[in-house]
Design an enzyme around this catalytic site. Structure first.
Site, PDB file in Angstrom:
ATOM      1  N   CYS A   1      -0.514   2.952  -6.811  1.00  0.00           N
ATOM      2  CA  CYS A   1      -1.720   2.574  -6.066  1.00  0.00           C
ATOM      3  C   CYS A   1      -1.984   1.112  -6.353  1.00  0.00           C
ATOM      4  O   CYS A   1      -2.239   0.737  -7.509  1.00  0.00           O
ATOM      5  CB  CYS A   1      -2.919   3.423  -6.477  1.00  0.00           C
ATOM      6  SG  CYS A   1      -4.460   2.923  -5.659  1.00  0.00           S
TER       7      CYS A   1
ATOM      8  N   CYS B   1       0.870  -1.184   0.000  1.00  0.00           N
ATOM      9  CA  CYS B   1       0.000   0.000   0.000  1.00  0.00           C
ATOM     10  C   CYS B   1       0.896   1.220   0.000  1.00  0.00           C
ATOM     11  O   CYS B   1       1.703   1.403   0.922  1.00  0.00           O
ATOM     12  CB  CYS B   1      -0.906   0.006   1.221  1.00  0.00           C
ATOM     13  SG  CYS B   1      -1.844   1.552   1.414  1.00  0.00           S
TER      14      CYS B   1
END
Length: 230
Positions: free
Chosen positions: A192, A82
């Site tokens: 992302c 992440c």
């Protein structure tokens, strides 16, 4: 044992584990089940909302708690697939005693010399932090970003997280691709992990540096390094 703190978002957990397995096969030639490394995977729900500002204190506290849980399982090191979580990398590393891999460093190290003009696809908080822009600037690479592009990227992330039909994201990707081509972009830094699912459904016209794939490779290399030390 490898520790993976995932679930940010939940849909990115499975694809990241697949990337680790594929990378391990590629780098080691693993074939049998026993050839692969043991992994402890914790898919951790976090207080991230695409339609409101991040509560940074709560986010950091939540992720830190997840890291401590993984460390207690006896993992040798931890990876967090992440990018937004890496806004707190220094603080998170201080939460635990085992090494925490850095997705930003892993990704920047994989940018090819052929890259001339780069754009970044990531969440608004990740872009606002400039954790990638600073690295690109140090490497003297041109980074092109526009507010209009970011609005479409945020819309695409919201679409993925809300389980909207993939066609919605594909349409946004096609619009962005036209924008990128017009601006002379030749390389996309995918910052992302949620957006990786879109790339599987399209044919990119650019060099793609996927942060998820870069981190997965770093995980495998770290495991190999530790095994050699035994």
């Amino acid at each position: 044992m490898i520790g993976i703190l995932a679930g940010m978002g939940p849909k990115s957990t499975g694809p990241f584990v697949d990337l680790v397995v594929s990378s391990f096969q590629s780098l080691t030639g693993a074939k049998n089940d026993m050839d692969f490394p043991p992994m402890m995977i914790y898919s951790l729900p976090t207080p991230f909302y695409v339609d409101r500002p991040i509560d940074h204190k709560l986010m950091e506290k939540t992720i830190c708690g997840g890291l401590i849980t993984l460390e207690a399982c006896g993992v040798a090191f931890i990876a967090i697939p992440c990018n937004t979580a890496h806004l707190y990398f220094t603080e998170l590393q201080h939460c635990i005693r085992v090494p925490l891999l850095n997705i930003v460093n892993a990704t920047l190290s994989q940018i090819p010399k052929s890259a001339k003009k780069i754009t970044i696809l990531g969440s608004q908080p990740t872009l606002a932090s400039e954790i990638y822009q600073k690295g690109l600037h140090t490497a003297k690479l041109t980074c092109i970003l526009y507010t209009a592009w970011q609005k479409k990227i945020d819309q695409m992330i919201r679409s993925i997280k809300s389980s909207a039909p993939i066609e919605v994201s594909i349409t946004l990707w096609e619009e962005l691709s036209k924008n990128f081509l017009e601006a002379g972009v030749d390389t996309i830094l995918l910052a992302c992990t949620d957006l990786s699912v879109v790339l599987k459904a399209v044919t990119p016209f650019f060099q793609i540096i996927d942060s998820s794939a870069c981190l997965a490779e770093a995980v495998v290399k770290k495991w190999i390094e530790l095994e050699k030390l035994k």
